[in-house]
Design a protein around this motif. Sequence first.
Motif, mmCIF file in Angstrom:
data_model
loop_
_atom_site.group_PDB
_atom_site.id
_atom_site.type_symbol
_atom_site.label_atom_id
_atom_site.label_comp_id
_atom_site.label_asym_id
_atom_site.label_seq_id
_atom_site.Cartn_x
_atom_site.Cartn_y
_atom_site.Cartn_z
ATOM 1 N N ASP A 1 4.862 4.144 -3.818
ATOM 2 C CA ASP A 1 4.275 3.991 -4.005
ATOM 3 C C ASP A 1 3.180 3.718 -3.206
ATOM 4 N N TRP A 2 1.788 4.868 -3.736
ATOM 5 C CA TRP A 2 0.314 4.994 -2.617
ATOM 6 C C TRP A 2 -0.576 4.119 -3.952
ATOM 7 N N ASP A 3 -1.326 3.423 -2.408
ATOM 8 C CA ASP A 3 -2.918 2.666 -2.841
ATOM 9 C C ASP A 3 -3.716 3.411 -3.424
ATOM 10 N N PRO A 4 -4.280 2.783 -4.649
ATOM 11 C CA PRO A 4 -5.113 4.337 -6.083
ATOM 12 C C PRO A 4 -6.716 4.902 -4.971
ATOM 13 N N ARG A 5 -6.571 4.339 -3.843
ATOM 14 C CA ARG A 5 -7.854 4.883 -3.768
ATOM 15 C C ARG A 5 -7.711 5.703 -2.403
ATOM 16 N N PRO A 6 -8.742 6.170 -2.638
ATOM 17 C CA PRO A 6 -9.022 7.270 -2.058
ATOM 18 C C PRO A 6 -9.294 7.217 -0.245
ATOM 19 N N ALA A 7 -8.507 8.234 0.254
ATOM 20 C CA ALA A 7 -8.610 8.284 1.773
ATOM 21 C C ALA A 7 -9.613 9.163 2.538
ATOM 22 N N LEU A 8 -10.501 9.354 3.441
ATOM 23 C CA LEU A 8 -11.333 10.445 4.092
ATOM 24 C C LEU A 8 -11.157 10.275 5.414
ATOM 25 N N GLY A 9 -11.202 10.939 6.371
ATOM 26 C CA GLY A 9 -10.739 11.233 7.752
ATOM 27 C C GLY A 9 -11.529 12.345 8.478
ATOM 28 N N VAL A 10 -12.249 11.652 9.363
ATOM 29 C CA VAL A 10 -13.636 12.556 9.966
ATOM 30 C C VAL A 10 -13.217 13.070 11.597
#
Length: 431
Positions: free
Chosen positions: A326-335
């Motif tokens: 099960d995944w959160d449908p929202r994208p994630a971005l890391g800097v």
Amino acid sequence: MKLMVVGSGGREHALAWSVARSSQVEAVLVAPGNPGTGAEGGKIRNLAVDSDDFDALAGLAEAHGVDLAIVGPEAPLAAGIRDYFDSRGLACFAPTRAAAQLESSKSFAKSFMARHGIPTAAHGTFSDSEAAEDYIRAQGAPIVVKADGLAAGKGVVVARTVEEAAASAREMLSGARFGDAGRQVVVEEFLAGEEASFTCVVDGKQALPLASSQDHKARDDGDTGPNTGGMGAYSPAPVVTSAVHDRVMSEIVDPTVRGMAAEGMPYQGFLYVGLMIAPDGAPRVVEYNCRFGDPEAQPVLMRLRSDLAELCKKALGQGISDIVLDWDPRPALGVVLAAGGYPIAYESGDPITGLGDDIPNSKVFHAGTRSDNGNVVTSGGRVLAVVGLGDDIIAAQASAYARVARIGWRGMQYRRDIGYRALARLADSGG
């Protein structure tokens, strides 16, 4: 269930944070951990033992009744931590030393792919600089030169000229650049396309893919500057369409798992495949890693809603065939926030400000930090990874950079364009 996470970087912070969310987990011991894992509180606490001290790690696992160890970094894998834990009757989610050759030896990986028909770049393997240079001149540039052994993610030179490639090969083979890791080099065809990271959990017989991601290896904006261990990542990677995903599984991942089992090295653990996706969608292997990528782990695990602890436990036991993630449908971005001068030369010991300035839908994962008289200071090249979640990649990027803006130390550097390929695809689609 009690877990131990082995390692001290940003990937290990993310792993500890993820498994601690499991209702089945009562304690997470991080060895040795970092100030970020130490500040999590709750179920998570650090143990002051090095990740290469297998006897001490196993002793602590026995003393604390640890049910499962999860190994983050590559060096303990290559040195055989799984084999050692097996010899002590301790559960360890990691490949054996033999299986970890997929990462610890690029020449082994290339030979393995050739034996099993797995698509990758044409290459040659050399321990003699003259022979390497002859091959380079015959192939022309651009061309890629890789140290055969482990080099902390920095043992790769994408050479734009024959002279640069030849000089890199000579420097690696002399031992001046990467020590013993560069005493043998692999010279590869330059692959055109878009890179992506594809990570799976493997139980020895089959693989369960996690969410796709894309790393940014070059230090500076626009993919310029020296190669690094990774300056940021986001998940999912739009280049990994459903069709590409299916091809990666059928042409690369499944043959890899079958091939390792057939050669007497059944693979259990995280399997990372660095991919180059050609314009026609054809995937080829750039490299294998035998662990979660860093900084890919941070945005991927920000999106994972399933129980990672249960997943790793089943991969060592009854298998993972019945698991649906099960995944959160929202994208994630890391800097990634790095010390000034990284990856060439950088200072440490600089106090970090703004770590307590939380904002919604964001998380700071520590990598190269340490405690100094109650302050958190820099202690490595890649210091922090700041991850944001958002309804689309624009919002995820905005969330991450809003959090970045609150953090500082002398000489801090970071890329301002993490996620630019995904944003360009969104713009092209009219989104």
